[in-house]
Scaffold this active site. Structure first.
Site, mmCIF file in Angstrom:
data_model
loop_
_atom_site.group_PDB
_atom_site.id
_atom_site.type_symbol
_atom_site.label_atom_id
_atom_site.label_comp_id
_atom_site.label_asym_id
_atom_site.label_seq_id
_atom_site.Cartn_x
_atom_site.Cartn_y
_atom_site.Cartn_z
ATOM 1 N NE ARG B 49 -48.871 -89.435 -28.716
ATOM 2 C CZ ARG B 49 -48.523 -88.969 -27.514
ATOM 3 N NH1 ARG B 49 -49.178 -89.344 -26.456
ATOM 4 N NH2 ARG B 49 -47.525 -88.125 -27.381
ATOM 5 C CD GLU B 131 -27.549 -71.114 -31.821
ATOM 6 O OE1 GLU B 131 -27.233 -71.401 -30.646
ATOM 7 O OE2 GLU B 131 -26.763 -70.582 -32.617
ATOM 8 C CG ASP B 203 -30.979 -80.738 -20.489
ATOM 9 O OD1 ASP B 203 -31.594 -80.975 -21.548
ATOM 10 O OD2 ASP B 203 -30.633 -79.589 -20.153
ATOM 11 C CE LYS B 207 -29.799 -77.967 -22.883
ATOM 12 N NZ LYS B 207 -30.728 -77.481 -21.832
#
Lengths: 447, 447
Positions: B49, B131, B203, B207
Site C-alpha cells: 500500500r 536472526e 509460531d 521457531k
C-alpha cells in the site's frame, strides 16, 4: 568443496582449559571437520612442564619450545590458553607474523594491550578471537560485535567473576562474613590459593575493559576501569541490603554517558533489587545484561569459568578462525572508530546507600540533611532508628541498629548524583560531631 | 580501505519492523558505515500500500513492484520483512539469482522450506541470515551456529512466543481463565485480532524447527514439530501447578535422543518448577536455555518481538551480510551434515502430571496404579484427596478437590517414560469405571 590438507592448530598451554581443548579436538574430529569444511589437526602443544601426566593428550605433540612452535610456518591457528602478559604477547605477535590466526582466552593481555594485538592481526591479515576471555562459555563478544552491530549499546551490567559471586551468594544465604565465605570458596575450589585477582576485582575489571571497548566501539584498557573489590563487604552490608529488598553483587558496569560523548567502566560491589534478574544469579554463575537502543534489555547467563565451558568458547572461535582461513578472509575485527574518551569515576552518575552511626539526639537529621544539600545531593529515603524504635533486633548483630550510649543509626539512600559529589558528601558527614561513624557505604544499581 | 560506492539495500515490506529498519538505516548512517567499512544506502522499499503514511521513510524509495526491485541487479542485500510463504520465497530466490544476499525475519518460510533457500543461497554464493526469525532481538541463531560451533548441543528449551507467555503470566498472577487473559492480551496489543498462530503454537513450532535444525546440524521442518497450543489450559491447571511449586509455560523443546541417533522437537504447555530460571520470565519476554556438552547450561533472555527489537536483529545481520559482500565471501551457512531423523512425539521421554476425578471408595488407587504398571509407567508421587482430607479448600474453585456425591481427586506425577506409554495410560484410565474424568494432563519439564 572439502579440501584434504588439514588445517593445523598449535596449542599454547595445556592446563585445565588447554587439556580440554586438546581432548575435544582429538575426539570430535568428525564434527569439527564437517563444521569447518576441512579436517583440523592438533600440530603441537607447548607446555612448561612436559613430564606432567595429561590424560588424553597425545604425548608426541608436547614441546617446551613455544616460540619454535608458533614460528613453524605451517600453523593455521594458534590457540593461546597460557594467560598473563609476557611471554604471551610476543608469542601471539610472532604467530601473526608467521601467518597464523590466534584464538586466546587471555583477558589480562586483551585488557592491557588489545589495541597492539588487533593492529598486528590486521597487519598480518589474520584473525584474533577471544570469546573465552569474558564469562567463559557465555557468548558475549560475538553477540556484542556482530548481532548488535546495527544497534547502539548504552549499558553493559554484569556479574563476570564467579569466585566473588560465590562468596557473596554464601554471605547472603548463610549470613557468613567475608573471610568465612572465602574459606568455603577456597575449600570447594571456587577460589584460588591467592584470591587477589578475583576478590580485589582485577579479573572483573579486565573483562569490563574488554566489554566496554567492544560495546561502545572505542578503546578501554584495564587502567581506565574504576575498581573496588569485595574484601570490605561485611555481613552488616548484606543484612542492610536485605532490609532494603536488595542483595549485594560485585558488578562490572560499562555506561555510555547521557550526552553520548564519553563512556565509563567500573567494578564495585553494589546493592541490586531482588526483583532484578541478576539478583538470582547464584553460586559461581555469570550473567550479563546488555541495554541497547533498539534491542532493549538482553541477558546472557551461564557458567563463567571452568575447563569445559572455557574450552567450548575457545573451540567456537577456533571453528570461526578455521572457516575464515579456508575462505581466505577474516572476521569482524576491532571496531574502535568512536574514539570515545573514558571518564573518571567521579563523573559517573550513581546512587549511594549510606549507613551512619549517629548521636541519638534531636537535630541530627537536620545536620545530616544540610550536608547532603550543600553537595547538591538529593535524598531519596531516610530511615532513622533510635532506641525507642529499635524493635527489629538489628543492633544485636552489629548491623546498625540502636547502640548503648545514646547512639542511633541513620540509613540514607540518595537520588542519582555524580559519584564525586556523593563521595564528598560522605567525607563531610565523617567530620560532623554527631556522626560517630560511617557503618557502610554502597552504591545502588539496577533499578 | 573504505570504498566509496555504497552498498545498496532493498527493503521488502515496511510495516512495524520494516519502517524501524528504514528509520535506523537513514538516521544511523555514520555508525553503519564505520561498522561495515563502506557506506550503505537504502535503494528501494517494496510495499503493498504505497499511499500509507510512513513516518521517516523516504517516499521516493517506495515501490509496489517487489519483483522489479530484487531484479535490479545493483542490490547487494535484500531485507525481507513481509512474512508468509509466497510470494516471498520466489522474491528471495530471485534476489539470490541476481546476486543479492538476503536478511529475513520470516520464521514461517524458514521453518517450512529452509533447505531450498539455503541451497539457493549457496548456489548463488551469497548469504542468507535470519536472526530476527527467532526470539526477536535475542541473539540465538548466531550463538548456536558460531559460538557453539565447537560444542555439542543436547537440548534447547525455551519460551519463544511472547503472546502466550503474556497470557500464561496473567493466568498465573491473577487467577484468570484463558479467555479472560487472552482478552487482556488483545486489548494491550500483545495478541493479534486473530491469535491462532500464537495460541495454537504454530509460531513457536516454526521457531522450534529452526532452532532444532541449527542446534543439531540437521534439517527439521515445522511438520516435524509436535504442537499443542494453550487454548485448553485452564485456571485449574495453573492452580494445580502452583500446588506443586510449579508454573505453566508454553515451551519449545528440542532434544537430541539419549543414544544420539535422532532428535525431537515439540511445542506444548508444561509445568516447570518455580526455581527454574524460565519460570520467572514474565509478560511478553522470551528466554531460551541451551544445554551443551562442554558449555553446560546457557540462557538467553530478552524481548521476543516488537518493531525495534526485531529491527535490531535484522540490522545485525545486515551489517554481517554487507561485510561479507565487501570481503567477497559468505558467512557460516546451513550445517545439516548429521542428517539426524526426527522422532515422533510418542518416542519422546517425558513426565506427566495427571489429575483424575475418581469415586471416593477403597480400592481406587490400587486400580489406577495397576493401569500405570500395565503400561510400564512408574509413578513418582500420588496425592489423594477424599472428603475427610479435603481441607485445603480446592474443591470450591473446581480445581480437583472433594466433590459432592462421593468423588475425590487423585493427582499422579509419573517418572520419565515414553510419551506414547503415558498417553496410552491416560486412555486406559479414562475407561475405568471408578475414574469419573480426567481433569487435567500436563507434562512436567525443567527438573
Amino acid at each position: 568443496m572439502m579440501r584434504t590438507r588439514p588445517l593445523k592448530v598449535a596449542l599454547l598451554g595445556c592446563g585445565v582449559v588447554g587439556s580440554e581443548v586438546a581432548r575435544i579436538m582429538t575426539t570430535h574430529t568428525h564434527d569439527l571437520t564437517a563444521r569447518i569444511g576441512a579436517p583440523v589437526e592438533l600440530a603441537g602443544i607447548a607446555v612448561r612442564r612436559p613430564d606432567r601426566v595429561r590424560q588424553g593428550v597425545p604425548a608426541e605433540l608436547i614441546t617446551t619450545d613455544a616460540t619454535a612452535l608458533v614460528k613453524r610456518g605451517d600453523i593455521d591457528v594458534v590457540v593461546e590458553v597460557i594467560g598473563g602478559i609476557e611471554p604471551v604477547r610476543t608469542l601471539i605477535t610472532t604467530a601473526f607474523e608467521h601467518g597464523a590466526s590466534v584464538v586466546s582466552a587471555n583477558k589480562a593481555l586483551l585488557a592491557a594491550d588489545g589495541a597492539t594485538l588487533h593492529a598486528a592481526a590486521v597487519k598480518a591479515g589474520v584473525d584474533l578471537y577471544y570469546e573465552a576471555a569474558v564469562a567463559g562459555a557465555i557468548p558475549l563478544i560475538r553477540p556484542l560485535r556482530e548481532s548488535l552491530a546495527g544497534d547502539k549499546v548504552n549499558r553493559v551490567l554484569g556479574i563476570v567473576n564467579g569466585t566473588t559471586n560465590f562468596i557473596l551468594d554464601r554471605m547472603d544465604s548463610t549470613g557468613a562474613g567475608y573471610s568465612e565465605a572465602l574459606d568455603e570458596a577456597t575449600a570447594l575450589g571456587y577460589a584460588e590459593a591467592d584470591p587477589t585477582a578475583d576478590v580485589e576485582g582485577f579479573d572483573a575489571a579486565a573483562k569490563a575493559a574488554i566489554l566496554a571497548g567492544i560495546a561502545f566501539h572505542t578503546r578501554v584498557t584495564i587502567g581506565d576501569v574504576h575498581r573496588e573489590g569485595l574484601t570490605e563487604v561485611t555481613a552488616a552490608d548484606i543484612a542492610s541490603a536485605k532490609r532494603m529488598g536488595c542483595t549485594v553483587k560485585l558488578l562490572a558496569i560499562c555506561d555510555r554517558s547521557a550526552d553520548g560523548k564519553s563512556v565509563t567502566a567500573r567494578v564495585h560491589p553494589a546493592m541490586i533489587p531482588l526483583s532484578h534478574p541478576l539478583a538470582s544469579v547464584r553460586e559461581a554463575y555469570n550473567a550479563v545484561f546488555v541495554e541497547a537502543d533498539a534491542a532493549g534489555q538482553l541477558m546472557f547467563y551461564g557458567p563463567g569459568a571452568g575447563g569445559s565451558p572455557t574450552a567450548s568458547a575457545v573451540l567456537g572461535d577456533l571453528v570461526a578462525a578455521c572457516r575464515n582461513k579456508l575462505a581466505g578472509t577474516t572476521g569482524a575485527g576491532e571496531s574502535a572508530y568512536t574514539r570515545l574518551p573514558v571518564s573518571p569515576m567521579g563523573e559517573v552518575v550513581t546512587r549511594y546507600h549510606i549507613s551512619l552511626d549517629v548521636a541519638d539526639k534531636p537535630g541530627v537529621l537536620a545536620q545530616v540533611a544540610t550536608v547532603f544539600a550543600e553537595h547538591d545531593v538529593s535524598i531519596d529515603t531516610v530511615r532513622q532508628q533510635s532506641r525507642d524504635r529499635g524493635a527489629d533486633g538489628v543492633a544485636a548483630d552489629g548491623t546498625g541498629g540502636v547502640r548503648e550510649g545514646g547512639e542511633a543509626s541513620l540509613v540514607v539512600v540518595t537520588h542519582r548524583a555524580p559519584d564525586a559529589a556523593l563521595s564528598a558528601t560522605v567525607e563531610a558527614l565523617r567530620k560532623l560531631d554527631t556522626v560517630r561513624g560511617v557503618a557502610s557505604i554502597m552504591r545502588v544499581e539496577g533499578e
